[in-house]
Design an enzyme around this catalytic site. Structure first.
Site, PDB file in Angstrom:
ATOM      1  N   ASP A  48       0.815  -1.226   0.000  1.00 27.68           N
ATOM      2  CA  ASP A  48       0.000   0.000   0.000  1.00 27.68           C
ATOM      3  C   ASP A  48       0.847   1.275   0.000  1.00 27.68           C
ATOM      4  O   ASP A  48       0.304   2.376   0.095  1.00 27.68           O
ATOM      5  CB  ASP A  48      -0.949   0.001   1.211  1.00 27.68           C
ATOM      6  CG  ASP A  48      -0.195  -0.057   2.538  1.00 27.68           C
ATOM      7  OD1 ASP A  48       1.060  -0.061   2.519  1.00 27.68           O
ATOM      8  OD2 ASP A  48      -0.856  -0.083   3.596  1.00 27.68           O
ATOM      9  N   GLY A  49       2.160   1.125  -0.096  1.00 24.20           N
ATOM     10  CA  GLY A  49       3.026   2.305  -0.174  1.00 24.20           C
ATOM     11  C   GLY A  49       3.639   2.713   1.156  1.00 24.20           C
ATOM     12  O   GLY A  49       4.524   3.571   1.196  1.00 24.20           O
ATOM     13  N   GLU A  50       3.180   2.103   2.254  1.00 22.25           N
ATOM     14  CA  GLU A  50       3.788   2.446   3.551  1.00 22.25           C
ATOM     15  C   GLU A  50       5.254   2.035   3.559  1.00 22.25           C
ATOM     16  O   GLU A  50       5.617   1.013   2.987  1.00 22.25           O
ATOM     17  CB  GLU A  50       3.065   1.715   4.689  1.00 22.25           C
ATOM     18  CG  GLU A  50       1.695   2.285   4.985  1.00 22.25           C
ATOM     19  CD  GLU A  50       0.982   1.528   6.095  1.00 22.25           C
ATOM     20  OE1 GLU A  50       1.534   0.534   6.624  1.00 22.25           O
ATOM     21  OE2 GLU A  50      -0.149   1.927   6.425  1.00 22.25           O
ATOM     22  N   ARG A  60      11.144  26.843   6.652  1.00 21.27           N
ATOM     23  CA  ARG A  60      10.819  28.209   6.218  1.00 21.27           C
ATOM     24  C   ARG A  60       9.461  28.684   6.736  1.00 21.27           C
ATOM     25  O   ARG A  60       9.193  29.871   6.764  1.00 21.27           O
ATOM     26  CB  ARG A  60      10.901  28.309   4.689  1.00 21.27           C
ATOM     27  CG  ARG A  60      12.349  28.394   4.219  1.00 21.27           C
ATOM     28  CD  ARG A  60      12.469  28.497   2.725  1.00 21.27           C
ATOM     29  NE  ARG A  60      12.229  27.233   2.066  1.00 21.27           N
ATOM     30  CZ  ARG A  60      12.236  27.065   0.747  1.00 21.27           C
ATOM     31  NH1 ARG A  60      12.468  28.101  -0.036  1.00 21.27           N
ATOM     32  NH2 ARG A  60      12.022  25.883   0.225  1.00 21.27           N
ATOM     33  N   GLN A  61       8.601  27.725   7.154  1.00 22.34           N
ATOM     34  CA  GLN A  61       7.333  28.131   7.811  1.00 22.34           C
ATOM     35  C   GLN A  61       7.634  28.142   9.309  1.00 22.34           C
ATOM     36  O   GLN A  61       7.196  27.266  10.067  1.00 22.34           O
ATOM     37  CB  GLN A  61       6.207  27.139   7.437  1.00 22.34           C
ATOM     38  CG  GLN A  61       4.860  27.424   8.086  1.00 22.34           C
ATOM     39  CD  GLN A  61       4.084  28.570   7.442  1.00 22.34           C
ATOM     40  OE1 GLN A  61       4.307  28.904   6.287  1.00 22.34           O
ATOM     41  NE2 GLN A  61       3.178  29.176   8.194  1.00 22.34           N
ATOM     42  N   ASP A 101      19.590  38.991  -1.114  1.00 21.32           N
ATOM     43  CA  ASP A 101      18.789  39.951  -0.350  1.00 21.32           C
ATOM     44  C   ASP A 101      19.549  40.295   0.933  1.00 21.32           C
ATOM     45  O   ASP A 101      20.554  39.652   1.263  1.00 21.32           O
ATOM     46  CB  ASP A 101      17.380  39.406  -0.034  1.00 21.32           C
ATOM     47  CG  ASP A 101      17.441  38.046   0.640  1.00 21.32           C
ATOM     48  OD1 ASP A 101      18.305  37.852   1.517  1.00 21.32           O
ATOM     49  OD2 ASP A 101      16.638  37.159   0.283  1.00 21.32           O
ATOM     50  N   LYS A 141      16.262  45.118  -4.631  1.00 23.83           N
ATOM     51  CA  LYS A 141      15.242  45.112  -5.679  1.00 23.83           C
ATOM     52  C   LYS A 141      14.570  46.486  -5.721  1.00 23.83           C
ATOM     53  O   LYS A 141      14.108  46.983  -4.705  1.00 23.83           O
ATOM     54  CB  LYS A 141      14.207  44.032  -5.358  1.00 23.83           C
ATOM     55  CG  LYS A 141      13.423  43.604  -6.590  1.00 23.83           C
ATOM     56  CD  LYS A 141      12.202  42.779  -6.285  1.00 23.83           C
ATOM     57  CE  LYS A 141      12.385  41.427  -5.724  1.00 23.83           C
ATOM     58  NZ  LYS A 141      11.151  40.656  -5.581  1.00 23.83           N
ATOM     59  N   ARG A 174      11.493  48.567  -7.613  1.00 26.03           N
ATOM     60  CA  ARG A 174      10.351  48.438  -8.522  1.00 26.03           C
ATOM     61  C   ARG A 174      10.336  49.647  -9.463  1.00 26.03           C
ATOM     62  O   ARG A 174      10.282  50.792  -9.031  1.00 26.03           O
ATOM     63  CB  ARG A 174       9.050  48.324  -7.706  1.00 26.03           C
ATOM     64  CG  ARG A 174       7.825  48.137  -8.568  1.00 26.03           C
ATOM     65  CD  ARG A 174       6.668  47.477  -7.840  1.00 26.03           C
ATOM     66  NE  ARG A 174       6.887  46.074  -7.519  1.00 26.03           N
ATOM     67  CZ  ARG A 174       6.857  45.076  -8.407  1.00 26.03           C
ATOM     68  NH1 ARG A 174       6.633  45.314  -9.671  1.00 26.03           N
ATOM     69  NH2 ARG A 174       7.042  43.839  -8.009  1.00 26.03           N
TER      70      ARG A 174
HETATM   71  C1  R5P Z   1      14.703  32.714   1.394  1.00 24.67           C
HETATM   72  O1  R5P Z   1      14.567  33.316   2.435  1.00 24.67           O
HETATM   73  C2  R5P Z   1      15.866  31.812   1.145  1.00 24.67           C
HETATM   74  O2  R5P Z   1      17.011  32.262   1.773  1.00 24.67           O
HETATM   75  C3  R5P Z   1      16.123  31.677  -0.352  1.00 24.67           C
HETATM   76  O3  R5P Z   1      16.498  32.943  -0.873  1.00 24.67           O
HETATM   77  C4  R5P Z   1      14.908  31.198  -1.074  1.00 24.67           C
HETATM   78  O4  R5P Z   1      14.432  30.051  -0.450  1.00 24.67           O
HETATM   79  C5  R5P Z   1      15.238  30.903  -2.527  1.00 24.67           C
HETATM   80  O5  R5P Z   1      14.066  30.467  -3.139  1.00 24.67           O
HETATM   81  P1  R5P Z   1      13.954  30.302  -4.701  1.00 24.67           P
HETATM   82  O6  R5P Z   1      15.141  29.518  -5.180  1.00 24.67           O
HETATM   83  O7  R5P Z   1      12.650  29.565  -4.875  1.00 24.67           O
HETATM   84  O8  R5P Z   1      13.904  31.667  -5.307  1.00 24.67           O
END
Ligand code: R5P
Length: 282
Positions: free
Chosen positions: A34-36, A86-87, A158, A181, A183
């Protein structure tokens, strides 16, 4: 002391075992109809270093099963890459703090944890056992030295990655900066180094994670327009989702380099030495 690993971290774990002058325990992995997932670990010492990069949901389950299979031993967990990190906060009402949920699940059955360039240091506080983070910034710097670039400019995509770029640059006493960046209109943005000029220079864009590659592809395109001589990209964790490696190479980037926290053909930097050093320091 032995080393044991999930399927995603076989090469790093073997390298780590060599550095620690010990062996890797064999594990049989398979699946039920079953994939387990199923696994069976070989015999263990009283102390075990468990190495498992959590790159996706399957890898997370496999690591949880492996930790459970090692319950007769005193275990240290090495988490080279941690998906969901990241979350790390609740950005909007009703969301989980995913990094906390994963960290708590992985804390059961281990005495302490080592992470590598974890996305945010606060994530370490979510584990319910002591957790330490190591950085491969200097190792990336040492690799860049082997490229023999003339006066390279080390660029963070960044401001958040500026400290990382500074550590990379310190390996060769190179100049470093971050991209900003601007705009220009509703549909147009410009990315350029904040203070230094990239024209006629070799540029190395460095970041902790390359995921979709979108950040670095956009930056590289604009830096070439601004006259950069050649561009390299280097990161710790090469997630490379949705064909990101090819996408980056297609922008004209000379090379995309990552470490073996996620194992790839372009994993030119190993985390093994730093991890071994952290284990010995305990
Ligand atoms: C973001 O805070 C991370 O440090 C990376 O800059 C980010 O995860 C890069 O994501 P992607 O390659 O999707 O642009």
């Amino acid at each position: 002391m032995n080393v044991i690993c999930t399927e995603n971290s076989q090469i790093l774990a073997t390298q780590l075992a060599r550095t620690l002058k010990t062996t890797v325990v064999d594990v049989k992995y398979s699946r039920f109809p079953d994939g387990e997932q199923y696994l069976r670990a070989g015999s263990l010492d009283s102390e075990t270093i468990i190495v498992g990069s959590v790159v996706d949901n399957d890898a997370l389950v496999q690591l949880l099963l492996l930790i459970d299979a090692c319950d007769c031993s005193e275990n240290q967990l090495v988490l080279p890459y941690m998906a969901y990190a990241r979350q790390d906060k609740r950005f909007r009402q009703g969301e989980p703090i995913s990094a906390r949920a994963v960290a708590q699940a992985l804390s059961r059955g281990v005495s302490d944890i080592i992470t590598v360039n974890i996305h945010e240091k606060e994530v370490l506080t979510y584990f319910s056992v002591p957790a330490r983070n190591i950085s491969l910034a200097r190792d990336i710097g040492s690799y860049i030295k082997t490229l023999h670039l003339e006066n390279p400019l080390i660029l963070a995509p960044d401001e958040g990655a500026l400290a990382f770029a500074e550590q990379v640059a310190s390996a060769g006493d190179w100049e470093y900066d971050h991209l900003e960046k601007t705009r220009l209109s509703g549909v147009e943005v410009k990315m350029a180094p904040k203070q230094l000029c990239a024209a006629s220079r070799s540029v190395v864009i460095v970041d902790d994670i390359i995921s979709t590659g979108g950040t670095i592809a956009t930056a590289a395109g604009m830096l070439y327009q601004q006259g950069a001589k050649d561009i390299y990209a280097a990161c710790v964790h090469g997630v490379f989702t949705g064909g990101a490696y090819v996408r980056l190479m297609a922008t004209g980037i000379r090379d995309v380099i990552c470490s073996d926290t996620i194992e790839h053909g372009c994993s030119k930097i190993s985390a093994a030495n730093q991890i071994a050093h952290a284990i010995r320091k305990k």
